[in-house]
Design an enzyme around this catalytic site. Structure first.
Site, PDB file in Angstrom:
ATOM      1  N   ALA A  13      65.372 -17.666-109.990  1.00 11.69           N
ATOM      2  CA  ALA A  13      66.216 -18.612-109.572  1.00 11.69           C
ATOM      3  C   ALA A  13      66.803 -19.751-110.685  1.00 11.69           C
ATOM      4  CB  ALA A  13      65.261 -19.532-108.698  1.00 11.69           C
ATOM      5  N   ASP A  63      55.938 -14.198-113.342  1.00 10.36           N
ATOM      6  CA  ASP A  63      56.505 -12.925-113.168  1.00 10.36           C
ATOM      7  C   ASP A  63      56.148 -12.310-111.892  1.00 10.36           C
ATOM      8  OD1 ASP A  63      56.951 -10.097-113.344  1.00 10.36           O
ATOM      9  OD2 ASP A  63      56.094  -9.965-115.571  1.00 10.36           O
ATOM     10  N   VAL A  64      57.202 -11.721-111.328  1.00  9.18           N
ATOM     11  CA  VAL A  64      57.049 -11.076-109.598  1.00  9.18           C
ATOM     12  C   VAL A  64      56.219  -9.881-109.717  1.00  9.18           C
ATOM     13  CG1 VAL A  64      59.085 -12.147-108.567  1.00  9.18           C
ATOM     14  CG2 VAL A  64      59.216  -9.950-109.724  1.00  9.18           C
ATOM     15  N   SER A 142      71.121  -4.332-102.736  1.00  3.92           N
ATOM     16  CA  SER A 142      72.382  -4.058-103.611  1.00  3.92           C
ATOM     17  C   SER A 142      73.075  -3.022-102.717  1.00  3.92           C
ATOM     18  CB  SER A 142      72.271  -3.550-104.884  1.00  3.92           C
ATOM     19  OG  SER A 142      73.319  -3.162-105.532  1.00  3.92           O
ATOM     20  N   TYR A 155      67.676   1.792-110.291  1.00  2.00           N
ATOM     21  CA  TYR A 155      67.986   0.656-109.926  1.00  2.00           C
ATOM     22  C   TYR A 155      68.455   0.784-108.605  1.00  2.00           C
ATOM     23  CZ  TYR A 155      70.743  -3.812-109.181  1.00  2.00           C
ATOM     24  OH  TYR A 155      71.286  -5.068-108.567  1.00  2.00           O
ATOM     25  N   ALA A 157      67.143   3.452-106.659  1.00  2.00           N
ATOM     26  CA  ALA A 157      66.215   3.750-105.752  1.00  2.00           C
ATOM     27  C   ALA A 157      65.299   2.529-105.718  1.00  2.00           C
ATOM     28  CB  ALA A 157      65.311   4.543-106.832  1.00  2.00           C
ATOM     29  N   ILE A 188      79.326  -8.765-107.993  1.00  2.00           N
ATOM     30  CA  ILE A 188      79.427 -10.182-108.108  1.00  2.00           C
ATOM     31  C   ILE A 188      79.020 -10.648-109.632  1.00  2.00           C
ATOM     32  CG2 ILE A 188      78.087 -12.326-107.338  1.00  2.00           C
ATOM     33  CD1 ILE A 188      78.860 -10.220-104.984  1.00  2.00           C
TER      34      ILE A 188
HETATM   35  P1  NAP Z   1      70.581 -12.375-113.496  1.00  2.00           P
HETATM   36  O1  NAP Z   1      71.783 -13.330-113.639  1.00  2.00           O
HETATM   37  O2  NAP Z   1      69.984 -11.713-114.485  1.00  2.00           O
HETATM   38  O3  NAP Z   1      69.497 -13.389-112.901  1.00  2.00           O
HETATM   39  C1  NAP Z   1      68.105 -12.867-112.551  1.00  2.00           C
HETATM   40  C2  NAP Z   1      66.996 -13.498-112.863  1.00  2.00           C
HETATM   41  O4  NAP Z   1      65.651 -13.072-112.438  1.00  2.00           O
HETATM   42  C3  NAP Z   1      67.106 -13.953-114.403  1.00  2.00           C
HETATM   43  O5  NAP Z   1      66.704 -15.259-114.542  1.00  2.00           O
HETATM   44  C4  NAP Z   1      65.807 -12.906-114.803  1.00  2.00           C
HETATM   45  O6  NAP Z   1      65.258 -13.274-115.993  1.00  2.00           O
HETATM   46  C5  NAP Z   1      64.857 -13.191-113.635  1.00  2.00           C
HETATM   47  N1  NAP Z   1      63.455 -12.020-113.790  1.00  2.00           N
HETATM   48  C6  NAP Z   1      63.715 -10.991-114.045  1.00  2.00           C
HETATM   49  N2  NAP Z   1      62.470 -10.482-114.058  1.00  2.00           N
HETATM   50  C7  NAP Z   1      61.765 -11.128-113.467  1.00  2.00           C
HETATM   51  C8  NAP Z   1      60.333 -10.978-113.299  1.00  2.00           C
HETATM   52  N3  NAP Z   1      59.789 -10.123-113.394  1.00  2.00           N
HETATM   53  N4  NAP Z   1      59.908 -12.302-112.649  1.00  2.00           N
HETATM   54  C9  NAP Z   1      60.625 -13.381-112.325  1.00  2.00           C
HETATM   55  N5  NAP Z   1      61.866 -13.521-112.575  1.00  2.00           N
HETATM   56  C10 NAP Z   1      62.520 -12.227-113.224  1.00  2.00           C
HETATM   57  O7  NAP Z   1      70.990 -11.463-112.095  1.00  2.00           O
HETATM   58  P2  NAP Z   1      71.815 -11.975-110.896  1.00  2.00           P
HETATM   59  O8  NAP Z   1      73.275 -11.019-110.956  1.00  2.00           O
HETATM   60  O9  NAP Z   1      71.761 -13.322-110.370  1.00  2.00           O
HETATM   61  O10 NAP Z   1      71.042 -10.794-109.724  1.00  2.00           O
HETATM   62  C11 NAP Z   1      70.178 -11.596-108.835  1.00  2.00           C
HETATM   63  C12 NAP Z   1      69.776 -10.489-107.811  1.00  2.00           C
HETATM   64  O11 NAP Z   1      70.941  -9.887-107.089  1.00  2.00           O
HETATM   65  C13 NAP Z   1      69.154  -9.220-108.549  1.00  2.00           C
HETATM   66  O12 NAP Z   1      68.103  -8.573-107.514  1.00  2.00           O
HETATM   67  C14 NAP Z   1      70.375  -8.208-108.522  1.00  2.00           C
HETATM   68  O13 NAP Z   1      69.845  -6.969-108.662  1.00  2.00           O
HETATM   69  C15 NAP Z   1      71.027  -8.615-107.357  1.00  2.00           C
HETATM   70  N6  NAP Z   1      72.523  -7.858-107.159  1.00  2.00           N
HETATM   71  C16 NAP Z   1      73.309  -8.327-108.262  1.00  2.00           C
HETATM   72  C17 NAP Z   1      74.534  -8.074-108.157  1.00  2.00           C
HETATM   73  C18 NAP Z   1      75.700  -8.501-109.112  1.00  2.00           C
HETATM   74  O14 NAP Z   1      76.841  -7.840-109.055  1.00  2.00           O
HETATM   75  N7  NAP Z   1      75.288  -9.438-109.934  1.00  2.00           N
HETATM   76  C19 NAP Z   1      74.883  -7.010-107.158  1.00  2.00           C
HETATM   77  C20 NAP Z   1      73.990  -6.757-106.249  1.00  2.00           C
HETATM   78  C21 NAP Z   1      72.873  -7.286-106.380  1.00  2.00           C
HETATM   79  P3  NAP Z   1      65.601 -12.469-117.196  1.00  2.00           P
HETATM   80  O15 NAP Z   1      66.825 -12.911-117.514  1.00  2.00           O
HETATM   81  O16 NAP Z   1      64.593 -12.986-118.460  1.00  2.00           O
HETATM   82  O17 NAP Z   1      65.344 -11.029-116.894  1.00  2.00           O
END
Ligand code: NAP
Length: 247
Positions: A13, A63-64, A142, A155, A157, A188
């Site tokens: 978050a 950590d999740v 996704s 990813y 999978a 996004i």
């Molecule tokens: P992001 O900016 O990288 O944000 C994800 C957050 O989750 C980061 O703060 C990250 O920390 C944290 N995180 C990583 N591993 C974790 C763990 N083990 N426990 C708790 N928190 C953890 O990514 P986003 O683009 O906002 O994506 C958010 C979600 O949307 C993800 O599930 C992603 O797969 C999905 N999604 C994104 C897109 C897109 O185009 N951006 C498209 C489809 C789906 P760190 O930076 O330290 O890893």
């Protein structure tokens, strides 16, 4: 807006899509529990921004993938707010590589955070939600979990797994009035997609009928709907937020 007095746990978050979902739910009146692995100062800074909307927050570094840590998140949430009404399983990572070159570590880490992490966080909150006989769980999948994507075997999978998990949990928890849904965003604009080469971005744009990349607000609005009573009769659904890509 019907979210007052409801506590929402959002994983990942501190920034990106999770950060925007936290703001949207806070503006609707929910108390927010921010969970992230980023340094505590960054989670605190995100929480401070949310508190400006007038709701209460908890900023927890966890950590999740850890059942113990997520159980503690659930316990602190109940202790502070008296309920867990909403869980957004948003934490996610990529470690892209063609399958031929993908290491075991790349495979294992992405499956652990994205898929196992979603199950772990769900397990941590479900007893409380069952007791309440109410709850909303939204998993961030996704579109590549539906379509597949070269270079993202791990990813895609993990995200396809989240879709199966969503439907199974929706069936298991329906009798207790807990809705479990997923959203499948397309492209996004966030830190996760920033690093992609311009030619890759252009190729993606060509596949999007609405001819633009999605914003974090496009995702947060849909998630807010799935957390609201307006979607009371929706469960086990996967809502595509893709500008038409992949239909
Ligand atoms: P992001 O900016 O990288 O944000 C994800 C957050 O989750 C980061 O703060 C990250 O920390 C944290 N995180 C990583 N591993 C974790 C763990 N083990 N426990 C708790 N928190 C953890 O990514 P986003 O683009 O906002 O994506 C958010 C979600 O949307 C993800 O599930 C992603 O797969 C999905 N999604 C994104 C897109 C897109 O185009 N951006 C498209 C489809 C789906 P760190 O930076 O330290 O890893």
């Amino acid at each position: 807006m019907g979210f007052e007095g409801k506590a929402a746990i959002i994983t990942g978050a501190a920034r990106g899509i999770g950060g925007e979902i936290a703001i949207a739910l806070a503006k609707a009146g929910a108390d927010i529990v921010l969970v992230d692995v980023l340094p505590q100062e960054e989670i605190d800074a995100a929480a401070k921004e949310i508190e400006a909307t007038g709701v209460r927050t908890l900023a927890l570094k966890a950590d999740v993938t850890s059942m113990d840590q997520m159980n503690e998140v659930a316990a602190k949430t109940v202790e502070t707010f008296g309920n867990i009404s909403i869980l957004i399983n948003n934490a996610g990572i990529t470690r892209d590589s063609l399958a031929l070159r993908m290491t075991d570590e790349q495979w294992d880490l992405v499956i652990a955070v994205n898929l196992k992490g979603t199950f772990v966080a769900t397990r941590a909150v479900m007893r409380q939600m069952m007791k309440q006989r109410a709850g909303k769980i939204v998993n961030i999948a996704s579109i590549v979990g539906v379509m597949g994507n070269a270079g993202q075997a791990n990813y895609s999978a993990s995200k396809a797994g989240i879709i199966g998990l969503t439907k199974s949990m929706a069936k298991e928890l329906a009798a207790r009035n807990i809705n479990v849904n997923a959203v499948a965003p397309g492209f996004i604009a966030t830190a996760m997609t920033d690093h992609l080469a311009d030619n890759v971005k252009e190729q993606m744009l060509a596949q999007i009928p609405l001819k633009r990349f999605g914003s974090v607000e496009d995702v947060s609005r849909a998630v807010k709907f799935l957390c609201s009573e307006d979607s009371a009769y929706v469960t086990g659904h996967v809502l595509h937020i893709t500008g038409g890509m992949g239909m």
